[in-house]
Design an enzyme around this catalytic site. Structure first.
Site: not given
Lengths: 228, 228
Positions: B43, B59, B63, B82, B113
DNA sequence: CCAATAGTGTCTATGAGACATTATCAG
DNA sequence: CTGATAATGTCTCATAGACACTATTGG
């Protein structure tokens, strides 16, 4: 962390209820710019130390003056198109809430006015921001969830009759269901309804048994909505 | 607008695929603090002028080095406790992606990795941040969606056999399905499969017809997963 | 009594699941 | 040929949907 693009995060609510004979959504008239004077879904900023769910419940309470326990609330989706708010980058987490017949809502802090609007007469395109899409998604989610969850009872008071539960399906789906088959189905489903033991004649005719929601989380087999 | 609590917004991805005989999820080993060295879902930050969906696809491409068209991707949910990121307030929009058998992923910018990990051997509690919950939610969403959508085909190459489609169900649900009833069901469902016209013997035995995904968006009636 | 609604019984068509049988390849 | 898997057919049971019928109230 280097640099990251700062954003504001809000929650917006699609609050549905059934008043009398209509499925209604809670709308507020905006008292401030942008979209001042336009109708919008209730919502507001997530506070610094606040969970998303907590923020949604807080906004719901502020907007409706509602006891937290009586309303079903669940996350709907996130919306974050750049430009959905003309002021700055705002990502909103939308929530879906289902409530039984409620008193007239009270206007919140940013809202000049709050109102239950029948979904049948609402033109979503008139809503502020991208609330048309959020409202449409929420309505479709509610319709879909009636099929395979016992969520219809969230529109009913704590004790209700089979006919009242059936009215929920009929109003949300805008469809007619056979009262006899519906009765057989829901009373036969494991864990869906728990008989209270008393009856009511508030619907007229023969007294109807009152039920509470049972412990079932899933409606299996599902209630079938005839698909187009 | 007055003051509002500033937040960062990220997207995180639960990318599932089937390699050989196992359902796998894409994990990256974190190269930076916090949780340096721990495995996490891929992400990253949503850019200033970027749609949430666009950020998720970007993303994913970074990736996996994957052609965008071959992967199914959909929004899962928003997570914003939070403290879920120890650095600052970060709200993440999680996405679920389903991909056919893929080449070994390449590590991204923040990751030391990247690896396909069989879900059967993964202990979610070892994941960074609140990724255990996100992963669990994503897996359950995928399992549920196989029931009532034609999504199983997203795990298959463009042309596939009925047996290969059945293997998807069996691996994702960890269940056994009767090959003959499954065959009758999926070939009978309207708009689900379109015959290519050719056959393959890659599964051994009698040649199997090859199919493509059909236009159906909904699997009706749904595929039944025997519920506990 | 009548009107209205609750609740039950019965029939039928459909589909899921169990399982037999035939078809078509590789070796 | 054998061994493997594909594809089709048959049977049974459960259930959705249609609809007749009985039950219990108010007026």
């Amino acid at each position: 962390m280097e640099e990251f693009p700062p954003s504001a995060v809000t929650v917006d609510l699609v609050v549905l209820t059934i008043t009398g004979e209509q499925l209604c959504v809670l709308l507020v008239r905006r008292g401030i710019e942008p979209f001042r004077g336009a109708w919008a879904l209730p919502g507001g900023f997530v506070l610094a130390d606040e969970d998303l769910d907590t923020a949604a419940r807080r906004e719901l309470a502020e907007e409706t003056g509602l006891a937290p326990g009586t309303v079903h609330i669940e996350q709907l989706a996130g919306y974050g198109d750049p430009g959905r708010d003309p002021r700055l980058r705002v990502v909103t987490i939308a929530y879906l809430a289902l409530a039984p017949d409620l008193p007239v809502p009270q206007a919140g802090t940013d809202a000049a006015e709050a109102r239950w609007t029948p979904v049948a007469t609402l033109d979503p395109a008139t809503l502020a921001f991208d609330h048309a899409k959020i409202f449409t998604d929420g309505l479709e989610r509610a319709r879909a969830k009636l099929e395979y969850t016992p969520l219809a009872a969230a529109f009913c008071p704590p004790e209700f009759t089979v006919a009242e539960l059936r009215r929920v399906y009929e109003l949300v789906w805008d469809a007619r269901l056979d009262p006899r088959n519906f009765h057989r189905k829901v009373t036969g489903a494991e864990g869906l309804l728990e008989p209270v033991g008393t009856t009511t004649t508030r619907d007229g005719g023969r007294p109807a048994r009152l039920y509470r929601r049972g412990p079932a989380e899933l409606l299996s087999p599902p209630m079938l909505r005839t698909r187009g």
